[in-house]
Design an enzyme around this catalytic site. Structure first.
Site, PDB file in Angstrom:
ATOM      1  N   ASP A   2       5.917   1.947  -3.666  1.00 42.97           N
ATOM      2  CA  ASP A   2       5.267   1.850  -4.958  1.00 42.97           C
ATOM      3  C   ASP A   2       5.186   0.391  -5.392  1.00 42.97           C
ATOM      4  OD1 ASP A   2       4.359   2.993  -7.605  1.00 42.97           O
ATOM      5  OD2 ASP A   2       6.176   1.949  -8.237  1.00 42.97           O
ATOM      6  N   GLY A   3       4.011  -0.020  -5.890  1.00 45.46           N
ATOM      7  CA  GLY A   3       3.806  -1.412  -6.255  1.00 45.46           C
ATOM      8  C   GLY A   3       4.752  -1.900  -7.325  1.00 45.46           C
TER       9      GLY A   3
ATOM     10  N   ASP B  83      -5.291  -4.801  -7.095  1.00 48.99           N
ATOM     11  CA  ASP B  83      -6.627  -4.237  -6.872  1.00 48.99           C
ATOM     12  C   ASP B  83      -6.498  -2.723  -6.771  1.00 48.99           C
ATOM     13  OD1 ASP B  83      -9.253  -3.778  -6.351  1.00 48.99           O
ATOM     14  OD2 ASP B  83      -9.248  -4.571  -4.312  1.00 48.99           O
TER      15      ASP B  83
ATOM     16  N   GLU C  41       0.872  -1.187   0.000  1.00 48.21           N
ATOM     17  CA  GLU C  41       0.000   0.000   0.000  1.00 48.21           C
ATOM     18  C   GLU C  41       0.898   1.222   0.000  1.00 48.21           C
ATOM     19  OE1 GLU C  41      -2.992   1.727  -0.816  1.00 48.21           O
ATOM     20  OE2 GLU C  41      -3.715  -0.112   0.141  1.00 48.21           O
TER      21      GLU C  41
END
Length: 558
Positions: A150-151, A168, A118
């Site tokens: 950061d993803g 998601d 997150e």
């Protein structure tokens, strides 16, 4: 005289004293116009987080986009479909959505670890404060590893593999979100999947009918995903669930239902929505094969990539189609834009202006304004696509551009003053030579700007790989501002000389024309680059279009 100076100061002091205690009240009063039941509105370096609550339900928004809501069955579809596709999931990577119920549903499976990413720590802080106890508890489960980063950066640097990766996040409505739906990201996810690994994400859709905008968006993502993974399943609904793998995926609802039962998900602590009957409905309804045919039949000229973010154009067209359905054909035709659409009208404009022998300098300044704003948008969106969040970086990049423009204008004003000074001989030939120099310098400046635009795409890629992109990107745009700032004093000098030597108008009138041309060009550049050129042409070709503008400026001036 003394009173006239004191009264404004006292008035300013009084306003400051009133603003201090009333600031918070005014802040919440204005926010209430948009968020009637807001429990929290908080600005962080990643964006504006808003939590809305009514009758026990909590809804989280980031920058106005829905993140998740409680009391929803949506997390069941996000989590259970990809986990049921894997015969024995043990390790899961979840990017976004965990606090909204995804974690709760994932942990119902016999997984040994879940890595939850997150970006904004404020989301977790707000979740611990506003979510129900059962949703807060999963954040402290020993199987959960929480990462605030950061993803994409996490995927790139994790250095290990997972059985299932679930994304998601909201739809690709911005450059930051689009980077989670690109060919490059899909390849990075594939690299961290185990041998039978499964990857899943969702996109907004419609239950029964896909309008052209939904088909463009879903079809483009489907084709982009298919360029990386050999097996794809798309599940129909208000949100299409994309499931991808290089291992065989099953559409046998009885097998998936048996896995649901084997994992103890059919009892009172199991699922409420994703059940054996629902699985049968999803995989046997006519919508399931029809959706696949619709997405496969959607022809797209280009894949969605980091520097060619066509999906956020499709998402923008989808959003606008809700209000202006008649523009559907226009959006489709505009999505076919290529560089020749820029070359041909630009060449015609240059030919007309060369034939008329007038308006060259104002047109060059209009080109410069267009180019400078386009380059600023390129750097902003490239930073967002290659590095991630841009919310707190906008001010720094814009400030660097303005500083560069001020420096360029200041340096050029000094050079022009030197050009005006006669030499020791004071001959007329010398004066004519100095008079021609602003024109020559402006031509050279256009040439340098053209080289800058051509070199920008590879420079941006290298800047993103540097340890301090927060510094390198502002420096890149500072140079663009410097080049643009040089042009305006040169154009003003040329038109000043033209006005003094003719009866076409005063210096002020011609200078106003130049300033207006610059503003019109800048306005068009900001709008067209962000809404059309960058998402449709891509960043590299947009830079080539800017280089063509600079070349056209050189041709007009020669």
């Amino acid at each position: 005289m003394h009173t006239s100076r004191v009264l404004p100061g006292l008035a300013a002091l009084l306003l400051a004293l009133l603003a201090w205690p009333l600031g918070r009240t005014l802040h919440w009063t204005t926010l209430a116009w948009q968020w009637e039941d807001a429990l929290l509105v908080r600005d962080t370096i990643y964006g504006r987080l808003t939590v809305v609550g009514r009758n026990g339900q909590r809804v989280f928004f980031q920058n106005g986009l829905l993140m998740f809501e409680t009391q929803s069955t949506f997390p069941e579809e996000v989590a259970h479909f990809p986990l049921l596709e894997h015969p024995s999931p043990r390790s899961v990577l979840l990017i976004g959505g965990g606090a909204g119920g995804d974690l709760r549903e994932i942990l119902k499976h016999p997984v040994s670890e879940v890595h939850y990413v997150e970006l904004d720590p404020a989301v977790i802080e707000a979740a611990r404060r506003y979510l129900p106890p059962e949703d807060r508890a999963v954040l402290d489960d020993p199987r959960v590893t929480l990462a605030h980063t950061d993803g994409r950066l996490y995927v790139k640097n994790i250095g290990r593999r997972f059985d299932v990766v679930i994304v998601d996040l909201p739809e690709p409505s911005t450059g930051q979100l689009n980077r989670f739906y690109t060919q490059e990201f899909f390849a990075e996810v594939k690299a961290i999947l185990n041998e039978r690994g499964v990857f899943s994400f969702g996109l907004p859709s419609a239950e029964n009918y896909l309008n052209p905008e939904l088909r463009h968006l879903g079809g483009n993502v489907y084709q982009t995903l298919g360029s990386v993974f050999s097996q794809i399943i798309v599940l129909p609904g208000d949100h299409n669930r994309f499931i991808a793998s290089d291992a065989p995926l099953t559409t046998d609802h009885t097998l998936l239902a048996s896995r649901l039962a084997e994992r103890g998900l059919t009892g009172p602590d199991g699922t409420r929505w994703v059940s054996a009957p629902y699985l049968k409905y999803i995989f046997t309804t006519d919508r399931f094969p029809q959706l696949r045919r619709d997405l496969e039949s959607e022809e797209s000229a280009r894949l969605n990539r980091d520097l060619e973010p066509i999906c956020y154009y499709y998402d923008m067209a989808l959003w606008l189609s809700q209000f202006y359905s008649g523009l559907s054909g226009f959006f489709h035709q505009a999505s076919l834009l290529n560089l020749w659409w820029v070359v041909v009208p630009l060449a015609l404009a240059v030919l007309v202006l060369r034939w008329k022998r007038g308006g060259a300098v104002p047109m060059v300044i209009a080109f410069t304004g267009f180019a400078e704003m386009t380059l600023e948008m390129v750097v902003l969106l490239a930073f967002q696509a290659l590095h991630g969040y841009v919310y707190h970086e906008v001010s720094l990049i814009v400030a660097a551009f303005m500083v560069g423009a001020a420096l360029g204008g200041g340096v050029m004003n000094r050079l022009i003053a030197a050009m005006r000074a006669p030499d020791a001989a004071g001959s007329s030939a010398s004066g004519e030579r100095w008079a021609r120099r602003p024109l020559m310098v402006l031509i050279v400046a256009q040439g340098v700007a053209m080289l800058y635009a051509l070199a920008l795409p590879p420079v941006l890629l290298k800047a993103a790989a540097l340890p301090w992109p927060n510094l390198s990107f502002p420096l890149i745009i500072l140079l663009a501002g410097f080049l643009g700032g040089m042009d305006f004093p040169l154009a003003a000098e040329l038109t000043r000389a033209s006005a003094l030597n003719s009866s076409k108008g005063s210096v002020g009138r011609v200078a106003g024309l130049i300033y207006g041309a610059d503003l019109v060009g800048a306005c068009l550049g900001a709008f067209l680059s962000s809404a059309l050129l960058i998402p449709v042409l891509g960043i590299p070709q947009t830079c080539y279009a800017v280089a063509l503008l600079s070349l056209a400026g050189m041709v007009l001036l020669v």
